[in-house]
Design an enzyme around this catalytic site. Structure first.
Site, PDB file in Angstrom:
ATOM      1  CG  ASN A  11      -1.746   1.377   1.360  1.00 24.45           C
ATOM      2  OD1 ASN A  11      -1.714   2.046   0.703  1.00 24.45           O
ATOM      3  ND2 ASN A  11      -2.286   1.545   2.477  1.00 24.45           N
ATOM      4  CE  LYS A  13      -0.119   3.332   4.516  1.00 25.25           C
ATOM      5  NZ  LYS A  13      -0.142   3.492   6.410  1.00 25.25           N
ATOM      6  CG  HIS A 101      -5.794   2.204   4.924  1.00 24.64           C
ATOM      7  ND1 HIS A 101      -5.652   3.272   6.012  1.00 24.64           N
ATOM      8  CD2 HIS A 101      -5.127   1.487   4.819  1.00 24.64           C
ATOM      9  CE1 HIS A 101      -4.438   2.895   6.419  1.00 24.64           C
ATOM     10  NE2 HIS A 101      -4.127   1.544   5.878  1.00 24.64           N
ATOM     11  CD  GLU A 103      -3.070   5.697   6.431  1.00 24.64           C
ATOM     12  OE1 GLU A 103      -3.143   5.823   5.299  1.00 24.64           O
ATOM     13  OE2 GLU A 103      -2.104   5.303   7.186  1.00 24.64           O
ATOM     14  CD  GLU A 173      -3.762  -2.380   7.408  1.00 28.88           C
ATOM     15  OE1 GLU A 173      -2.585  -2.442   6.975  1.00 28.88           O
ATOM     16  OE2 GLU A 173      -4.375  -1.462   7.011  1.00 28.88           O
ATOM     17  N   GLY A 179       2.152   2.466  10.600  1.00 27.28           N
ATOM     18  CA  GLY A 179       3.096   3.664  10.265  1.00 27.28           C
ATOM     19  C   GLY A 179       3.892   4.001  11.760  1.00 27.28           C
ATOM     20  CB  SER A 219       4.944  -1.594  11.954  1.00 28.53           C
ATOM     21  OG  SER A 219       4.420  -0.104  12.416  1.00 28.53           O
TER      22      SER A 219
HETATM   23  P1  PGA Z   1       2.497   0.415   7.491  1.00 31.81           P
HETATM   24  O1  PGA Z   1       1.116   0.715   6.981  1.00 31.81           O
HETATM   25  O2  PGA Z   1       3.124  -0.892   7.065  1.00 31.81           O
HETATM   26  O3  PGA Z   1       3.460   1.550   7.281  1.00 31.81           O
HETATM   27  O4  PGA Z   1       2.329   0.245   9.223  1.00 31.81           O
HETATM   28  C1  PGA Z   1       0.317  -0.546   6.688  1.00 31.81           C
HETATM   29  C2  PGA Z   1      -1.041  -0.083   6.286  1.00 31.81           C
HETATM   30  O5  PGA Z   1      -1.534   1.140   6.459  1.00 31.81           O
HETATM   31  O6  PGA Z   1      -1.515  -0.753   5.305  1.00 31.81           O
END
Ligand code: PGA
Length: 257
Positions: A11, A13, A101, A103, A173, A179, A219
């Site tokens: 992903n 982003k 997601h 976010e 998640e 993140g 992460s």
């Molecule tokens: P990350 O993001 O691996 O940077 O923690 C995962 C995601 O948001 O899908």
């Protein structure tokens, strides 16, 4: 053992211009062997602006790499300024759509209802949703993890047929792990993914639960992926930060090496 194929999705982003994206997918391709693709379905999820470029590169070189969009609107066309529709993505041979997601839920007002509409619109156009679910730190500390997962899984999949559910994916998640560098330990991730699968079994039946692929996200990196993949209910990963470097992402894909 199930016959679910591993699924590892990058992903990206809101990162990369289309020029950078082309380079990234080329590098990724050259770092992976044909046998890796037999074991793992590898998918990249660039921003909308890079989908067309990456599609061209993937198809020109016959790369066994799938394409994911990071969002989709549920109407097919019309006066919805700024939105991108399922037929537009399907025409670019997009295979998967990341839906709901955290976010998007946190910053862009996604609700259970809009997430569900996006899931259904994705499936109606022969693409596969990757439905994202997960609890915040506050919810975990208040012992609400199970309730949140059940609400988000059953809400997201409401009205979807068991066959379509079996072909879909869910990414568990935990919001506190995204993140932050603070990943869930493998046991916690395994329990969360198990809960997702049993929720699917309850709402859509055992066959749907046995078919759907459940990913862990938050992460994930080349050092911890192996522990996650060892868990019975974890079929893959949704990878953010670590997917932006092709060397690192290739190492995540080749988690058994
Ligand atoms: P990350 O993001 O691996 O940077 O923690 C995962 C995601 O948001 O899908």
């Amino acid at each position: 053992m199930s016959d679910r194929k591993d699924l590892i999705v990058g992903n990206w982003k809101m990162n990369t211009t289309h020029l950078e994206a082309i380079q990234m997918v080329q590098k990724l391709f050259y770092r992976l062997a044909a046998t890796d693709h037999e074991r793992v379905e590898v998918v990249v999820g660039p921003p909308f602006t890079s989908l067309r470029s990456i599609q061209t590169v993937i198809e020109a070189d016959n790369m066994p790499i799938g394409l994911a969009a990071q969002n989709v609107y549920w109407e097919s066309e019309g006066a919805f300024t700024g939105e991108v529709s399922p037929p537009m993505l399907a025409a670019l041979h997009v295979n998967h759509v990341i839906v709901g997601h955290s976010e998007r839920r946190a910053y862009f007002g996604e609700t259970e209802e809009t997430v569900n509409k996006r899931v259904k619109a994705t499936l109606a156009h022969e693409m596969k949703p990757i439905l994202c679910v997960g609890e915040t730190l506050d919810q975990r500390e208040a012992d609400q993890t199970e309730e949140v997962l059940v609400t988000q899984v059953s809400g997201g999949l409401q009205g979807v047929t068991p066959e379509d559910v079996a072909a879909s994916a869910i990414a568990y998640e935990p919001v506190w792990a995204i993140g932050t560098g603070r990943h869930a330990d493998a046991d916690t991730a395994g329990v969360g993914c198990g809960l997702v699968r049993s929720t699917v079994a309850g709402s859509h039946g055992e066959e749907a639960a046995a078919g759907i692929r459940i990913l862990y996200g938050g992460s994930v990196n080349a050092g911890n992926i192996k522990d996650f993949m060892a868990k019975r209910d974890i079929d893959g990963a949704l990878v953010g930060g670590a997917s932006l470097d092709p060397d690192t992402f290739a190492a995540v894909v080749r988690y058994w090496v």
